[in-house]
Write a protein that holds these residues in place. Structure first.
Motif, short mmCIF file in Angstrom:
data_model
loop_
_atom_site.label_atom_id
_atom_site.label_comp_id
_atom_site.label_asym_id
_atom_site.label_seq_id
_atom_site.Cartn_x
_atom_site.Cartn_y
_atom_site.Cartn_z
N LEU A 59 0.83 -1.20 0.00
CA LEU A 59 0.00 0.00 0.00
C LEU A 59 0.86 1.25 0.00
N ASN A 75 0.12 -6.99 4.97
CA ASN A 75 0.03 -5.66 4.37
C ASN A 75 1.35 -4.94 4.62
N GLU A 77 2.83 -1.22 4.24
CA GLU A 77 2.50 0.19 4.00
C GLU A 77 3.79 0.95 3.71
#
Length: 90
Positions: A59, A75, A77
């Motif tokens: 992300l 995830n 980031e």
């Protein structure tokens, strides 16, 4: 009749509270392997050589993401320069 409705609503709220507590406990576990990547925070994401897919999201800043929680999905980031800010499951 009104008393029964109040009791039912109270029971429902209690059950909902229990399920939230269980979810918080489960999210604390490293179910996606994010712990292995914590040492890479501050480094360029490209150095990891990972490809985004079903079990990995990379992300960028202000990038929208779905809010569906998957315990097995990692995830990563990143900031605008591609440096890793955070690695987490979900």
């Amino acid at each position: 009749m009104m008393g029964r409705i109040t009791i039912m609503l109270g029971l429902c709220a209690g059950i909902a509270g229990c399920s939230e507590a269980e979810t918080e406990t489960e999210t604390g576990a490293d179910t996606c392997g994010a712990a292995a990547y914590q040492t890479h925070i501050g480094q360029p994401v490209e150095e990891l050589g990972l490809t985004a897919g079903d079990k990995l999201r990379i992300l960028g800043p202000n990038q929208p993401m779905t809010m569906d929680f998957r315990m097995d999905r990692m995830n990563i980031e990143t900031d605008s320069a591609g440096q890793i800010l955070r690695v987490f499951c979900g």
